[in-house]
Scaffold this motif. Structure first.
Motif, PDB file in Angstrom:
ATOM      1  N   LEU A   1      11.928 -16.110  31.400  1.00  0.00           N
ATOM      2  CA  LEU A   1      10.884 -15.242  31.906  1.00  0.00           C
ATOM      3  C   LEU A   1      11.355 -13.801  31.849  1.00  0.00           C
ATOM      4  CD1 LEU A   1       9.820 -17.332  35.032  1.00  0.00           C
ATOM      5  CD2 LEU A   1       8.777 -17.349  32.759  1.00  0.00           C
ATOM      6  N   SER A   2      10.442 -12.913  31.460  1.00  0.00           N
ATOM      7  CA  SER A   2      10.797 -11.501  31.397  1.00  0.00           C
ATOM      8  C   SER A   2      10.831 -10.925  32.808  1.00  0.00           C
ATOM      9  CB  SER A   2       9.770 -10.741  30.559  1.00  0.00           C
ATOM     10  OG  SER A   2       9.742 -11.246  29.241  1.00  0.00           O
ATOM     11  N   PRO A   3      11.823 -10.088  33.116  1.00  0.00           N
ATOM     12  CA  PRO A   3      11.883  -9.465  34.436  1.00  0.00           C
ATOM     13  C   PRO A   3      10.657  -8.589  34.677  1.00  0.00           C
ATOM     14  CG  PRO A   3      13.958  -9.194  33.240  1.00  0.00           C
ATOM     15  CD  PRO A   3      12.955  -9.706  32.261  1.00  0.00           C
ATOM     16  N   THR A   4      10.187  -8.554  35.908  1.00  0.00           N
ATOM     17  CA  THR A   4       9.067  -7.694  36.267  1.00  0.00           C
ATOM     18  C   THR A   4       9.478  -6.744  37.383  1.00  0.00           C
ATOM     19  OG1 THR A   4       8.200  -9.289  37.880  1.00  0.00           O
ATOM     20  CG2 THR A   4       7.369  -9.428  35.613  1.00  0.00           C
ATOM     21  N   PHE A   5       8.771  -5.638  37.462  1.00  0.00           N
ATOM     22  CA  PHE A   5       9.068  -4.588  38.430  1.00  0.00           C
ATOM     23  C   PHE A   5       7.753  -4.118  39.041  1.00  0.00           C
ATOM     24  CE2 PHE A   5      12.316  -4.863  35.290  1.00  0.00           C
ATOM     25  CZ  PHE A   5      13.502  -4.665  35.973  1.00  0.00           C
ATOM     26  N   THR A   6       7.850  -3.551  40.243  1.00  0.00           N
ATOM     27  CA  THR A   6       6.662  -3.050  40.932  1.00  0.00           C
ATOM     28  C   THR A   6       6.967  -1.682  41.528  1.00  0.00           C
ATOM     29  OG1 THR A   6       5.851  -5.275  41.454  1.00  0.00           O
ATOM     30  CG2 THR A   6       5.024  -3.458  42.809  1.00  0.00           C
ATOM     31  N   ALA A   7       6.038  -0.756  41.353  1.00  0.00           N
ATOM     32  CA  ALA A   7       6.191   0.590  41.902  1.00  0.00           C
ATOM     33  C   ALA A   7       5.168   0.823  43.006  1.00  0.00           C
ATOM     34  CB  ALA A   7       6.022   1.633  40.806  1.00  0.00           C
ATOM     35  N   PHE A   8       5.609   1.514  44.047  1.00  0.00           N
ATOM     36  CA  PHE A   8       4.735   1.890  45.147  1.00  0.00           C
ATOM     37  C   PHE A   8       4.682   3.406  45.261  1.00  0.00           C
ATOM     38  CE2 PHE A   8       4.694  -2.459  46.274  1.00  0.00           C
ATOM     39  CZ  PHE A   8       3.662  -2.640  47.196  1.00  0.00           C
ATOM     40  N   LEU A   9       3.474   3.907  45.482  1.00  0.00           N
ATOM     41  CA  LEU A   9       3.242   5.319  45.732  1.00  0.00           C
ATOM     42  C   LEU A   9       2.959   5.436  47.225  1.00  0.00           C
ATOM     43  CD1 LEU A   9       2.731   8.191  44.490  1.00  0.00           C
ATOM     44  CD2 LEU A   9       0.328   7.512  44.299  1.00  0.00           C
ATOM     45  N   GLY A  10       3.989   5.785  47.990  1.00  0.00           N
ATOM     46  CA  GLY A  10       3.863   5.680  49.429  1.00  0.00           C
ATOM     47  C   GLY A  10       3.644   4.215  49.783  1.00  0.00           C
ATOM     48  N   PRO A  11       2.671   3.885  50.649  1.00  0.00           N
ATOM     49  CA  PRO A  11       2.419   2.486  50.994  1.00  0.00           C
ATOM     50  C   PRO A  11       1.471   1.784  50.026  1.00  0.00           C
ATOM     51  CG  PRO A  11       1.021   3.895  52.313  1.00  0.00           C
ATOM     52  CD  PRO A  11       1.870   4.827  51.464  1.00  0.00           C
ATOM     53  N   ASN A  12       1.086   2.467  48.950  1.00  0.00           N
ATOM     54  CA  ASN A  12       0.092   1.920  48.025  1.00  0.00           C
ATOM     55  C   ASN A  12       0.728   1.427  46.732  1.00  0.00           C
ATOM     56  OD1 ASN A  12      -2.155   2.664  49.742  1.00  0.00           O
ATOM     57  ND2 ASN A  12      -1.821   4.781  49.083  1.00  0.00           N
ATOM     58  N   TRP A  13       0.258   0.269  46.278  1.00  0.00           N
ATOM     59  CA  TRP A  13       0.713  -0.284  45.000  1.00  0.00           C
ATOM     60  C   TRP A  13       0.332   0.671  43.872  1.00  0.00           C
ATOM     61  CZ3 TRP A  13      -1.989  -1.462  40.596  1.00  0.00           C
ATOM     62  CH2 TRP A  13      -1.336  -2.266  39.640  1.00  0.00           C
ATOM     63  N   LEU A  14       1.254   0.873  42.957  1.00  0.00           N
ATOM     64  CA  LEU A  14       1.006   1.757  41.820  1.00  0.00           C
ATOM     65  C   LEU A  14       0.951   0.988  40.507  1.00  0.00           C
ATOM     66  CD1 LEU A  14       0.709   4.584  40.557  1.00  0.00           C
ATOM     67  CD2 LEU A  14       3.221   4.715  40.498  1.00  0.00           C
ATOM     68  N   ALA A  15       1.946   0.147  40.242  1.00  0.00           N
ATOM     69  CA  ALA A  15       2.004  -0.567  38.969  1.00  0.00           C
ATOM     70  C   ALA A  15       2.952  -1.745  39.084  1.00  0.00           C
ATOM     71  CB  ALA A  15       2.463   0.369  37.851  1.00  0.00           C
ATOM     72  N   SER A  16       2.704  -2.771  38.276  1.00  0.00           N
ATOM     73  CA  SER A  16       3.601  -3.921  38.171  1.00  0.00           C
ATOM     74  C   SER A  16       3.668  -4.357  36.715  1.00  0.00           C
ATOM     75  CB  SER A  16       3.113  -5.102  39.029  1.00  0.00           C
ATOM     76  OG  SER A  16       3.242  -4.835  40.405  1.00  0.00           O
ATOM     77  N   GLY A  17       4.807  -4.904  36.325  1.00  0.00           N
ATOM     78  CA  GLY A  17       4.942  -5.404  34.971  1.00  0.00           C
ATOM     79  C   GLY A  17       6.320  -5.132  34.412  1.00  0.00           C
ATOM     80  N   PRO A  18       6.451  -5.135  33.091  1.00  0.00           N
ATOM     81  CA  PRO A  18       7.741  -4.822  32.459  1.00  0.00           C
ATOM     82  C   PRO A  18       8.193  -3.422  32.851  1.00  0.00           C
ATOM     83  CG  PRO A  18       6.216  -5.774  30.865  1.00  0.00           C
ATOM     84  CD  PRO A  18       5.420  -5.495  32.094  1.00  0.00           C
TER      85      PRO A  18
END
Length: 202
Positions: free
Chosen positions: A5-22
């Motif tokens: 499985l390819s590793p995934t990452f998630t970014a948060f902008l303050g308390p809000n989800w910004l992006a997820s994926g490679p």
């Protein structure tokens, strides 16, 4: 064969989800969001560990991508898949096996000597059986650890954090969901996703 499985990452902008994926996709999304005036702090998390990571996002998209760390093999990758080919003798199947020293008691060697295919085949079968029986437990433990690390960063100062952490490690999903119900939606949902593989409402 076990699929990697390819590793995934998630970014948060303050308390809000910004992006997820490679990592490439998340890094570009973070770079674009960081140009917003007075943007809240942005944190990128490794979904496998739940820990924040630091990236150098200076320069153009091409320069950023060139600096990104190479993805390490996923934990599900088997030794047979990742090991370099070795010279093999006549009739020996190409398994990608790696020679290592194993220390056992005499009675263990005696038992292995009686097994079909010899000691090596018997040991491989024992290891695969142990992986099958303990795999779910190991994955659950890793998921709880990842959720806790994420929560510590994003929710360490929120009401109910300590109690929610205890519920998480007790595998008490109902109590865990109740304790974090008042947290920011995206933080709550991502903690549940890391811990249990779905969203709070699932």
């Amino acid at each position: 064969m076990i699929q990697t499985l390819s590793p995934t990452f998630t970014a948060f902008l303050g308390p809000n989800w910004l992006a997820s994926g490679p990592l490439v996709e998340v890094a570009i999304a973070v770079m674009k969001a960081s140009t917003i005036a007075a943007a809240p702090p942005i944190i990128i998390f490794d979904d496998a560990s739940g820990r924040p990571i630091d990236l150098d996002l200076r320069g153009t998209e091409r320069e950023i991508v060139a600096r990104l760390p190479q993805a390490a093999p996923h934990a599900e990758t088997t030794a047979d898949e990742s090991a370099a080919p070795e010279p093999r003798g006549r009739g020996r199947p190409k398994l990608g096996v790696v020679a290592r020293e194993v220390t056992l008691l005499p009675r263990h060697w005696d038992w292995l000597a009686t097994q079909p295919g010899g000691a090596s085949v018997a040991l491989r079968k024992l290891v695969e059986e142990a992986r099958r029986t303990s795999g779910d437990r190991d994955r659950s433990r890793a998921a709880r650890d990842a959720a806790y690390h994420f929560m510590s960063t994003m929710a360490g100062n929120l009401p109910g954090f300590e109690e929610a952490s205890r519920a998480l490690f007790a595998d008490d999903r109902r109590r865990f969901a109740g304790l974090i119900a008042g947290w920011p939606d995206d933080v709550r949902d991502h903690a549940v996703k890391l811990a249990f593989g779905d969203r709070a409402g699932g």
